[in-house]
Write a protein that holds these residues in place. Sequence first.
Motif, PDB file in Angstrom:
ATOM      1  N   GLY A   1      48.046  55.526  -4.255  1.00  0.00           N
ATOM      2  CA  GLY A   1      47.306  54.288  -4.434  1.00  0.00           C
ATOM      3  C   GLY A   1      48.002  53.119  -3.800  1.00  0.00           C
ATOM      4  O   GLY A   1      48.962  53.282  -3.036  1.00  0.00           O
ATOM      5  N   LEU A   2      47.514  51.938  -4.107  1.00  0.00           N
ATOM      6  CA  LEU A   2      48.078  50.689  -3.607  1.00  0.00           C
ATOM      7  C   LEU A   2      48.978  50.100  -4.686  1.00  0.00           C
ATOM      8  O   LEU A   2      48.549  49.936  -5.835  1.00  0.00           O
ATOM      9  N   VAL A   3      50.194  49.780  -4.311  1.00  0.00           N
ATOM     10  CA  VAL A   3      51.143  49.215  -5.264  1.00  0.00           C
ATOM     11  C   VAL A   3      51.952  48.127  -4.579  1.00  0.00           C
ATOM     12  O   VAL A   3      52.159  48.171  -3.363  1.00  0.00           O
ATOM     13  N   GLN A   4      52.379  47.158  -5.349  1.00  0.00           N
ATOM     14  CA  GLN A   4      53.194  46.073  -4.791  1.00  0.00           C
ATOM     15  C   GLN A   4      54.633  46.531  -4.592  1.00  0.00           C
ATOM     16  O   GLN A   4      55.102  47.457  -5.280  1.00  0.00           O
ATOM     17  N   PRO A   5      55.344  45.921  -3.681  1.00  0.00           N
ATOM     18  CA  PRO A   5      56.772  46.238  -3.523  1.00  0.00           C
ATOM     19  C   PRO A   5      57.497  46.104  -4.855  1.00  0.00           C
ATOM     20  O   PRO A   5      57.259  45.161  -5.606  1.00  0.00           O
TER      21      PRO A   5
ATOM     22  N   GLN B   1      54.101  61.292   6.016  1.00  0.00           N
ATOM     23  CA  GLN B   1      53.858  60.937   7.408  1.00  0.00           C
ATOM     24  C   GLN B   1      53.234  59.561   7.463  1.00  0.00           C
ATOM     25  O   GLN B   1      52.208  59.307   6.828  1.00  0.00           O
ATOM     26  N   SER B   2      53.865  58.687   8.250  1.00  0.00           N
ATOM     27  CA  SER B   2      53.344  57.346   8.469  1.00  0.00           C
ATOM     28  C   SER B   2      52.688  57.289   9.831  1.00  0.00           C
ATOM     29  O   SER B   2      53.033  58.081  10.712  1.00  0.00           O
ATOM     30  N   PRO B   3      51.766  56.333  10.033  1.00  0.00           N
ATOM     31  CA  PRO B   3      51.122  56.209  11.346  1.00  0.00           C
ATOM     32  C   PRO B   3      52.160  56.014  12.446  1.00  0.00           C
ATOM     33  O   PRO B   3      53.059  55.175  12.332  1.00  0.00           O
TER      34      PRO B   3
ATOM     35  N   ASP C   1      57.872  52.854   2.459  1.00  0.00           N
ATOM     36  CA  ASP C   1      57.474  54.088   1.791  1.00  0.00           C
ATOM     37  C   ASP C   1      55.985  54.383   1.983  1.00  0.00           C
ATOM     38  O   ASP C   1      55.515  55.461   1.596  1.00  0.00           O
ATOM     39  N   SER C   2      55.258  53.442   2.549  1.00  0.00           N
ATOM     40  CA  SER C   2      53.827  53.650   2.781  1.00  0.00           C
ATOM     41  C   SER C   2      53.624  54.830   3.714  1.00  0.00           C
ATOM     42  O   SER C   2      54.200  54.874   4.808  1.00  0.00           O
TER      43      SER C   2
ATOM     44  N   VAL D   1      49.812  56.633  -0.109  1.00  0.00           N
ATOM     45  CA  VAL D   1      50.591  55.629  -0.827  1.00  0.00           C
ATOM     46  C   VAL D   1      50.721  54.417   0.071  1.00  0.00           C
ATOM     47  O   VAL D   1      51.189  54.522   1.208  1.00  0.00           O
ATOM     48  N   THR D   2      50.290  53.266  -0.434  1.00  0.00           N
ATOM     49  CA  THR D   2      50.383  52.024   0.318  1.00  0.00           C
ATOM     50  C   THR D   2      51.141  51.005  -0.522  1.00  0.00           C
ATOM     51  O   THR D   2      50.739  50.704  -1.649  1.00  0.00           O
TER      52      THR D   2
END
Length: 129
Positions: free
Chosen positions: A10-14, A39-41, A90-91, A125-126
């Motif tokens: 999900g989306l989480v703040q730093p 894997q990141s873009p 970590d995104s 994970v964003t």
Amino acid sequence: QVQLVESGGGLVQPGGSLRLSCAASGFTFRFAWMYWVRQSPGKGLEWVSAISPGGGNIYYVDAVRGRFTISRDNAKNTLYLQMNSLKSEDSALYYCARDPTGAIWHRTASPTFTDFDSWGQGTQVTVSS
């Protein structure tokens, strides 16, 4: 048929936390070396953490050591990744994967999907404010 199904992204703040889960079926989970990989873009695959079949041997990539905790419940055929103090870097798309050799953690920091014999569809994970 081997199946690995990730959830919990999900989306989480730093600085926040997430707990990923991976439900396994179609094989004897308690005998398998399991990993979380991401894997990141624009980046290659990176193994994040590995855990031995009984859970007695655990490894982390340096970037997450002290912040992430891998665990497994062999009675529930489930793999977990507790992620704390999340950072923007970590995104990524996080996958759970099975290592047929038990040695990927030792051999390379940058495996390819073909080093594993099974993996899930991934959970995003964003980390962003």
